[in-house]
Scaffold this motif. Structure first.
Motif, PDB file in Angstrom:
ATOM      1  N   LEU A  82      11.893   7.313  40.790  1.00  0.00           N
ATOM      2  CA  LEU A  82      13.071   7.234  39.923  1.00  0.00           C
ATOM      3  C   LEU A  82      14.327   6.957  40.747  1.00  0.00           C
ATOM      4  O   LEU A  82      14.415   7.253  41.928  1.00  0.00           O
ATOM      5  CB  LEU A  82      13.241   8.544  39.141  1.00  0.00           C
TER       6      LEU A  82
ATOM      7  N   PHE B 258      17.249   8.286  40.815  1.00  0.00           N
ATOM      8  CA  PHE B 258      18.093   9.316  41.423  1.00  0.00           C
ATOM      9  C   PHE B 258      17.569   9.744  42.792  1.00  0.00           C
ATOM     10  O   PHE B 258      18.354  10.176  43.647  1.00  0.00           O
ATOM     11  CB  PHE B 258      18.311  10.516  40.486  1.00  0.00           C
TER      12      PHE B 258
ATOM     13  N   GLU C  13      16.126   7.524  44.836  1.00  0.00           N
ATOM     14  CA  GLU C  13      16.633   6.408  45.640  1.00  0.00           C
ATOM     15  C   GLU C  13      18.102   6.636  45.983  1.00  0.00           C
ATOM     16  O   GLU C  13      18.538   6.421  47.104  1.00  0.00           O
ATOM     17  CB  GLU C  13      16.528   5.103  44.836  1.00  0.00           C
TER      18      GLU C  13
ATOM     19  N   ALA D 117      19.662   9.438  46.211  1.00  0.00           N
ATOM     20  CA  ALA D 117      19.794  10.499  47.202  1.00  0.00           C
ATOM     21  C   ALA D 117      19.478   9.957  48.587  1.00  0.00           C
ATOM     22  O   ALA D 117      20.153  10.274  49.561  1.00  0.00           O
ATOM     23  CB  ALA D 117      18.864  11.656  46.862  1.00  0.00           C
ATOM     24  N   ARG D 118      18.461   9.091  48.651  1.00  0.00           N
ATOM     25  CA  ARG D 118      18.141   8.486  49.946  1.00  0.00           C
ATOM     26  C   ARG D 118      19.291   7.602  50.396  1.00  0.00           C
ATOM     27  O   ARG D 118      19.647   7.565  51.571  1.00  0.00           O
ATOM     28  CB  ARG D 118      16.867   7.642  49.838  1.00  0.00           C
TER      29      ARG D 118
ATOM     30  N   ALA E  32      20.296  11.417  52.519  1.00  0.00           N
ATOM     31  CA  ALA E  32      19.593  12.691  52.543  1.00  0.00           C
ATOM     32  C   ALA E  32      18.241  12.546  53.236  1.00  0.00           C
ATOM     33  O   ALA E  32      17.588  11.511  53.143  1.00  0.00           O
ATOM     34  CB  ALA E  32      19.395  13.197  51.114  1.00  0.00           C
TER      35      ALA E  32
ATOM     36  N   SER F  21      15.273  17.547  52.363  1.00  0.00           N
ATOM     37  CA  SER F  21      16.229  18.006  51.354  1.00  0.00           C
ATOM     38  C   SER F  21      16.015  17.287  50.027  1.00  0.00           C
ATOM     39  O   SER F  21      16.271  17.848  48.962  1.00  0.00           O
ATOM     40  CB  SER F  21      17.661  17.851  51.854  1.00  0.00           C
ATOM     41  N   ILE F  22      15.508  16.056  50.067  1.00  0.00           N
ATOM     42  CA  ILE F  22      15.209  15.388  48.795  1.00  0.00           C
ATOM     43  C   ILE F  22      14.104  16.149  48.066  1.00  0.00           C
ATOM     44  O   ILE F  22      14.185  16.409  46.864  1.00  0.00           O
ATOM     45  CB  ILE F  22      14.794  13.922  49.027  1.00  0.00           C
TER      46      ILE F  22
ATOM     47  N   ASP G 245      15.666  19.542  46.842  1.00  0.00           N
ATOM     48  CA  ASP G 245      16.736  19.467  45.847  1.00  0.00           C
ATOM     49  C   ASP G 245      16.360  18.660  44.618  1.00  0.00           C
ATOM     50  O   ASP G 245      16.887  18.891  43.536  1.00  0.00           O
ATOM     51  CB  ASP G 245      17.989  18.838  46.482  1.00  0.00           C
ATOM     52  N   HIS G 246      15.517  17.662  44.787  1.00  0.00           N
ATOM     53  CA  HIS G 246      15.294  16.749  43.659  1.00  0.00           C
ATOM     54  C   HIS G 246      13.861  16.734  43.150  1.00  0.00           C
ATOM     55  O   HIS G 246      13.630  16.473  41.985  1.00  0.00           O
ATOM     56  CB  HIS G 246      15.705  15.329  44.055  1.00  0.00           C
TER      57      HIS G 246
ATOM     58  N   GLY H 220      12.353  20.862  41.634  1.00  0.00           N
ATOM     59  CA  GLY H 220      12.865  21.249  40.326  1.00  0.00           C
ATOM     60  C   GLY H 220      12.268  20.430  39.192  1.00  0.00           C
ATOM     61  O   GLY H 220      12.073  20.926  38.086  1.00  0.00           O
ATOM     62  N   ASN H 221      11.966  19.182  39.472  1.00  0.00           N
ATOM     63  CA  ASN H 221      11.470  18.306  38.419  1.00  0.00           C
ATOM     64  C   ASN H 221       9.968  18.371  38.219  1.00  0.00           C
ATOM     65  O   ASN H 221       9.475  17.971  37.160  1.00  0.00           O
ATOM     66  CB  ASN H 221      11.895  16.862  38.699  1.00  0.00           C
TER      67      ASN H 221
ATOM     68  N   PHE I 274      22.913   2.136  40.214  1.00  0.00           N
ATOM     69  CA  PHE I 274      21.648   1.631  39.686  1.00  0.00           C
ATOM     70  C   PHE I 274      21.785   1.229  38.224  1.00  0.00           C
ATOM     71  O   PHE I 274      22.706   1.635  37.522  1.00  0.00           O
ATOM     72  CB  PHE I 274      20.568   2.696  39.824  1.00  0.00           C
TER      73      PHE I 274
ATOM     74  N   SER J 192      17.446   7.252  34.379  1.00  0.00           N
ATOM     75  CA  SER J 192      16.625   7.775  35.461  1.00  0.00           C
ATOM     76  C   SER J 192      17.407   7.902  36.754  1.00  0.00           C
ATOM     77  O   SER J 192      16.867   8.305  37.763  1.00  0.00           O
ATOM     78  CB  SER J 192      15.396   6.896  35.687  1.00  0.00           C
ATOM     79  N   SER J 193      18.693   7.554  36.740  1.00  0.00           N
ATOM     80  CA  SER J 193      19.408   7.576  38.002  1.00  0.00           C
ATOM     81  C   SER J 193      20.161   8.877  38.229  1.00  0.00           C
ATOM     82  O   SER J 193      20.859   9.022  39.208  1.00  0.00           O
ATOM     83  CB  SER J 193      20.357   6.383  38.101  1.00  0.00           C
TER      84      SER J 193
ATOM     85  N   ASN K  13      19.543  13.165  38.308  1.00  0.00           N
ATOM     86  CA  ASN K  13      18.544  14.238  38.286  1.00  0.00           C
ATOM     87  C   ASN K  13      18.719  15.067  37.012  1.00  0.00           C
ATOM     88  O   ASN K  13      19.760  15.687  36.823  1.00  0.00           O
ATOM     89  CB  ASN K  13      18.727  15.104  39.531  1.00  0.00           C
TER      90      ASN K  13
ATOM     91  N   ARG L 217      17.735  17.858  36.159  1.00  0.00           N
ATOM     92  CA  ARG L 217      17.855  19.311  36.337  1.00  0.00           C
ATOM     93  C   ARG L 217      19.180  19.720  36.951  1.00  0.00           C
ATOM     94  O   ARG L 217      19.396  20.893  37.198  1.00  0.00           O
ATOM     95  CB  ARG L 217      16.723  19.829  37.224  1.00  0.00           C
TER      96      ARG L 217
ATOM     97  N   TYR M  52      26.377  15.825  45.732  1.00  0.00           N
ATOM     98  CA  TYR M  52      25.211  15.881  46.602  1.00  0.00           C
ATOM     99  C   TYR M  52      25.400  15.083  47.891  1.00  0.00           C
ATOM    100  O   TYR M  52      25.125  15.576  48.987  1.00  0.00           O
ATOM    101  CB  TYR M  52      23.973  15.375  45.840  1.00  0.00           C
TER     102      TYR M  52
ATOM    103  N   VAL N  14      25.223  16.387  51.789  1.00  0.00           N
ATOM    104  CA  VAL N  14      24.248  15.899  52.768  1.00  0.00           C
ATOM    105  C   VAL N  14      24.950  15.530  54.072  1.00  0.00           C
ATOM    106  O   VAL N  14      24.422  15.727  55.153  1.00  0.00           O
ATOM    107  CB  VAL N  14      23.496  14.676  52.185  1.00  0.00           C
TER     108      VAL N  14
ATOM    109  N   ARG O  56      29.279   9.125  41.502  1.00  0.00           N
ATOM    110  CA  ARG O  56      28.375   9.553  42.555  1.00  0.00           C
ATOM    111  C   ARG O  56      28.403   8.568  43.734  1.00  0.00           C
ATOM    112  O   ARG O  56      28.434   8.954  44.890  1.00  0.00           O
ATOM    113  CB  ARG O  56      26.960   9.668  42.001  1.00  0.00           C
TER     114      ARG O  56
END
Lengths: 341, 300, 379
Positions: free
Chosen positions: B192, B194, B196, B198-199, B203, B207-208, B211-212, B215-216, C124, C129-130, C132, C134, C143, C147, C193
């Motif tokens: 997904l 999000f 990507e 984060a990367r 990160a 931590s990915i 954190d991501h 939880g999912n 994106f 989907s971009s 999270n 949660r 975030y 980092v 973000r």
């Protein structure tokens, strides 16, 4: 205006259609008091943004909405039959013979385990008593009709073996298998590339003229409507806010929402200025504002707009707009486009 | 910051936001479950079973080990013995209460251990992909090739029976399926945008994942684990029934069922009671798992 | 108004004097991409041997100046999304180099990936989907800074300010979860973000394509505003030609993993040189029912990027294709001014041997003239 709807040469006529979805939360009024009619050989485009009720009203025509969670009110007549009174069995005979439907994503509409040829032939044999060979011959003709290159080979292909544009053509062929009087098209070209989209639109228009079909074409793209529509209905928050010929609506919009949609669609605007966007976002269908649903975002809104749902005001040259200030706004402006503040 | 750019003006703030309190995932799930009376009822049943096992010493009317030659195989409702007595004259109610301790432990502990081990393997396999994934998943496939009952019996038998080997056997049985569930979920989440994003913000993988990913994947893992508990209760009972789990005279539902079955023609109802306990607990976990799955099915 | 006829050069104004992040100076391009290539192997059979290659991005070179918006257009499968991910280093490039403000990316003498990611961020397409599901949106925005070592509290403060910058009231929206927001609101959060690390360049990969038109207009206006306020450079990827024309200074046209044409926006739109660009522009729909397109400018779908046709990749659909087109691949002049209007087509190369070389057609012929080519497109 509304009197015309009951005429007999309509293949579909919808009167005061209401659709309410029941969920865990408050019921959502997805479609309110929608009326329209389509004759043979006519293309009606229903234009609207997501949540405007455009797809829902079209699905209601074929009773494709989940029956346990939906309440449909009003009258729907297709090919002389009262759709809301049909039994499931009668309904499935209507689906695919009088009406067919094409979708945005052909992969979900085509069965991945059968070849294109099998799916078309099966559609024919379900509704007509013909031999297998005859059905296969008809399938071949249909692929030729939708201009699929080397049709003999394509008959034996599975949906995933085709490219996006060919798949869309194959779905059209499946939909046309029983020569429907009415074709329902739900954003069938939205997922296609520009150079392919125009091919499919031209094909649909040609087929429609040749076969004398009526088409109800749901889209959010004004350019697509301009390309294919005879009549246009603009929906907002479950209601038709403006209705008329494609030319009238797209070139001389009278409802502030239609004007806003046209202004905010990027097509050659001066890049040194902001695009004239409609502020805010569409209302929640579970708690619609009183009166005109567009009033909270409308720059012409008055106190009176929030009191009652505006009735249909006849547009010059046919059609209507649900705006109590329709004549006034046009008069003030002297031009269909509102002046930038 | 804004002195040189007055020409463009500012962005109008959107004042419209969803009404009501924040709807975090947990809150939404709880709010949905409040009206799911079936799931709530069976959650209550599970709670009751756990509480009665924990408080067995206070609840049990008799000593579960006290035998009596006179009071053998008395029917349900026999004076002082609400659920009758077994073939050695022990009080069945007391033994079911005490037996719940073993049976529930056999149900829950292996699943928890499998979630930890299998989950970790699954996340690593799913996140790393490539040959790491292939090695881990092929090893899991080897375990998958055996029927779970057979595998549990074989491992437990090899280890020499007893509670600990029973727990270990069940854990090993559940690790492959737990691993596969987390691997699938991780692979889905990893693709997904999000993740990507984060990367793209720099990160690290660790931590990915924390954190991501975790939880999912918790919701599907939680749902699957709760359904595994019912299987684990059954398998644990099965091991005891075969004499591989809990050794007599320690009460355990499976082992009780095994010893009482000889008296099936004398006291059919009493004999069926441990089985009924297994059935109710197993069914409850299954239905709760189903209810949770529905409640957690939230479209983002 | 004033410069619609004169081809526009990218304006260099938005680079602030004394921006501490600026290293190369105003005339140093922000991003130089040289011979970027990515082929995805397709494995098959028992031994997972490579049976074919998707030539997703093939030998792509271009330059992005400071403060400009470079639009990237092309159809599905043309490699524009792969290009975005290659620039972000989300996928490994096979060959080629990236030079960010004079520093080579990932080389000893240049900057590290981590440093690049502070300066280059991406928005994106799929707003659902971009984010999270949660995390409250404020935490999604905070975030990136976290980092990079910013304290939680400070990162959240930045996030709150950014929410206001993208038009969302922070007191109302900060604690919301993605499923409670509309598509447009989610895309605003995505933009916030991307801005959280105060980047110098944003890659916008179909960032407005999934939005309703009225919302799309709002977000485009927002992007315009942010570009000035944060001194940003954009790489704007889209399939919508109208939007690209509105927002871009220069435009790059891709077809099957290659650049076919690049140049200032008005030159591309008013005097397209490549037959593919001409076809793309001719496929645009008019808003006037009186101006309906009656003949499709191209037949068939874009071919599969797996094993694309040899020579010029467009020759299977091109009305002017000759034998030279399937034999040799046309090249753009690498020594030319990187900001000028360039095209990769034999008709624009005097030495190519194409019969129309030096006398290229300005528009496409009617589709019916080359309808028989339809059969070529299959497979």
């Amino acid at each position: 205006m509304t009197g015309m709807i009951t005429q007999t040469d309509d293949i579909v006529s919808v009167r005061s259609l209401d659709v309410v979805f029941h969920s865990r939360q408050a019921p959502a009024k997805a479609v309110s008091d929608v009326s329209f009619a389509v004759k043979r050989g006519e293309v009606l485009c229903i234009i609207g943004e997501s949540g405007s009720g455009k797809s829902v009203s079209m699905r209601a025509l074929m009773r494709l909405l989940p029956a346990d969670r939906t309440k449909i009110g009003g009258h729907i007549t297709v090919d002389g039959q009262d759709v809301l009174a049909l039994s499931e069995g009668q309904l499935s005979r209507v689906r695919g013979s009088s009406i067919s439907m094409i979708f945005q994503e052909p992969m979900t509409a085509l069965d991945p385990v059968y070849t294109i040829g099998e799916q078309i032939a099966e559609g024919i044999r379900r509704h007509e008593k013909v031999s297998r060979a005859e059905a296969n011959q008809r399938a071949l003709e249909l692929l030729e009709l939708v201009r699929i290159p080397s049709p003999e080979r394509r008959l034996k292909n599975y949906p995933h073996e085709l490219s996006g544009g060919l798949r869309q053509r194959a779905m059209i062929a499946v939909a046309l298998a029983c020569r429907p009087a009415l074709l329902l098209a739900d954003e069938p070209t939205t997922a296609l590339d520009a150079t392919v989209q125009i091919q499919v639109l031209i094909l649909l228009k040609k087929l429609q003229l040749d076969m004398g079909m009526g088409i109800i074409f749901v889209t959010h793209d004004l350019g697509v409507a301009a390309q294919i529509a005879d009549d246009v209905a603009v929906m907002y928050a479950g209601r038709i806010v403006e209705y008329g010929s494609a030319r009238d609506i797209l070139l001389h919009p009278r409802h502030p929402y239609t004007m806003g949609m046209l202004a905010s669609t990027v097509h050659g605007q001066d890049r040194h200025r902001d695009i004239e966007a409609i502020p805010g976002s569409p209302p929640d269908l579970r708690s619609l504002p009183p009166g005109c649903s567009f009033a909270p975002r409308c720059k012409y809104a008055l106190e009176a707009c929030t009191k009652a749902v505006p009735p249909e005001f006849a547009r010059p040259g046919g059609g209507y707009a649900r705006c109590i200030r329709m004549t006034e706004i046009v008069h003030q402006m002297g031009a269909p486009q509102p002046v930038h503040a | 910051m804004s002195t040189d750019t007055a020409a463009i003006g500012s962005v109008p703030l959107l004042a419209k936001a969803p009404r009501g309190p924040r709807h975090s995932f947990v809150r939404t799930v709880v709010a949905r479950l409040r009206y799911d009376y079936l799931t709530l009822f069976f959650m209550g049943v599970i709670l009751l079973a756990i509480l009665s096992a924990v408080f067995a010493p206070w609840l049990a009317p008799h000593d579960p080990y006290a035998t009596s030659m006179i009071l053998r195989l008395k029917p349900v409702g026999f004076e002082g013995h609400l659920l009758g007595t077994d073939e050695l004259g022990r009080d069945v109610l007391s033994r079911i209460l005490y037996g719940g301790r073993m049976s529930l432990m056999m149900g829950i502990v292996p699943v928890l251990m499998a979630v930890l081990v299998g989950g970790l393997l699954g996340v690593v396999a799913g996140f790393a992909g490539g040959w790491v994934n292939m090695i881990i998943m092929r090893i899991m496939d080897v375990f998958y090739a055996f029927p779970s009952v057979l595998l549990a019996v074989a491992i437990s038998g090899t280890l020499g029976g007893g509670v600990v080997s029973g727990l270990l056997a069940l854990t090993l049985v559940f690790i492959p399926s737990m691993c596969r569930i987390t691997e699938t979920a991780t692979t889905q989440i990893r693709g997904l945008d999000f993740v990507e994003a984060a990367r793209a913000s720099g990160a690290s993988s660790g931590s990915i994942i924390l954190d991501h990913i975790v939880g999912n994947i918790l919701p599907p893992v939680f749902v699957y684990a709760s359904s595994l508990v019912s299987v684990s209760v059954l398998l644990g009972a099965g091991l005891s029934f075969l004499g591989l789990g809990v050794a007599p005279p320690t009460p355990d539902w499976g082992q009780m069922l095994s010893s009482l079955r000889q008296a099936i023609y004398v006291q059919p109802i009493v004999c069926a009671l441990p089985g009924l306990a297994i059935f109710i607990v197993s069914l409850s976990f299954n239905l709760v798992s189903d209810g949770l799955r529905q409640a957690m099915d939230i479209k983002a | 108004m004033d410069d619609t006829l004169v081809p526009r050069r990218p304006t260099l104004k938005p680079v602030k004097q004394g921006d501490p992040r600026d290293r190369g100076g105003a005339l140093q391009p922000l991003l130089i991409v040289n011979n970027l290539r990515k082929h995805f192997p397709i494995r098959g059979g028992m031994l997972k041997r490579v049976v074919a290659k998707v030539r997703a991005v093939d030998d792509v070179s271009f330059t992005v100046m400071k403060g400009e918006t470079l639009g990237v257009v092309g159809e599905s499968g043309c490699g524009k999304s792969t290009l975005a991910r290659l620039l972000m280093n989300l996928i490994q490039r096979d060959t080629g180099e990236l030079i960010f403000d004079g520093d080579a990316v990932g080389e000893k003498t240049g900057i590290t990936l981590r440093q690049l990611r502070r300066h280059l961020q991406m928005v994106f397409q799929d707003s659902s989907s971009s984010l999270n599901p949660r995390l409250p949106v404020v935490d999604s925005i905070a975030y990136g800074p976290k980092v990079h070592g910013v304290k939680t509290h400070a990162a959240r403060d930045t996030a709150m300010q950014l929410l206001e910058r993208v038009g969302l009231r922070s007191d109302l929206f900060a604690g919301r979860y993605p499923h409670e927001l509309s598509g447009g609101q989610k895309q605003r959060v995505n933009i916030a973000r991307a801005l959280a690390l105060s980047p110098r360049m944003l890659i916008l990969d179909e960032a407005v394509s999934a939005l309703d038109k009225s919302v799309e207009a709002q977000v485009l206006n927002l992007l315009r505003y942010l570009k000035t306020h944060f001194s940003l450079t954009y790489l704007f990827i889209s399939h919508d030609l109208h939007v690209v024309r509105y927002i871009s200074d220069r435009v790059l046209v891709m077809y099957l993993g290659e650049i076919v044409e690049i140049g200032p926006v008005d030159e591309i739109y008013e005097q397209p040189k490549h037959p593919y660009t001409q076809a793309l522009l001719a496929s645009q729909l008019s808003m006037d029912p009186a101006e309906r397109v009656t003949e499709a400018p191209l037949a068939g779908d874009p071919p599969n990027p797996v094993n694309p046709p040899p020579g010029c990749r467009f020759h299977t659909r091109c009305p002017y294709a000759e034998s030279v087109c399937s034999a040799n691949a046309p090249r753009m002049d690498k020594r030319a001014d990187p900001l000028s209007h360039q095209v990769a087509c034999h008709m624009h190369d005097l030495a190519s041997g194409h019969s129309r070389a030096g006398n290229p057609p300005r528009t496409l012929p009617q589709a019916s003239q080359f309808a028989p080519k339809l059969a070529l497109i299959g497979a």
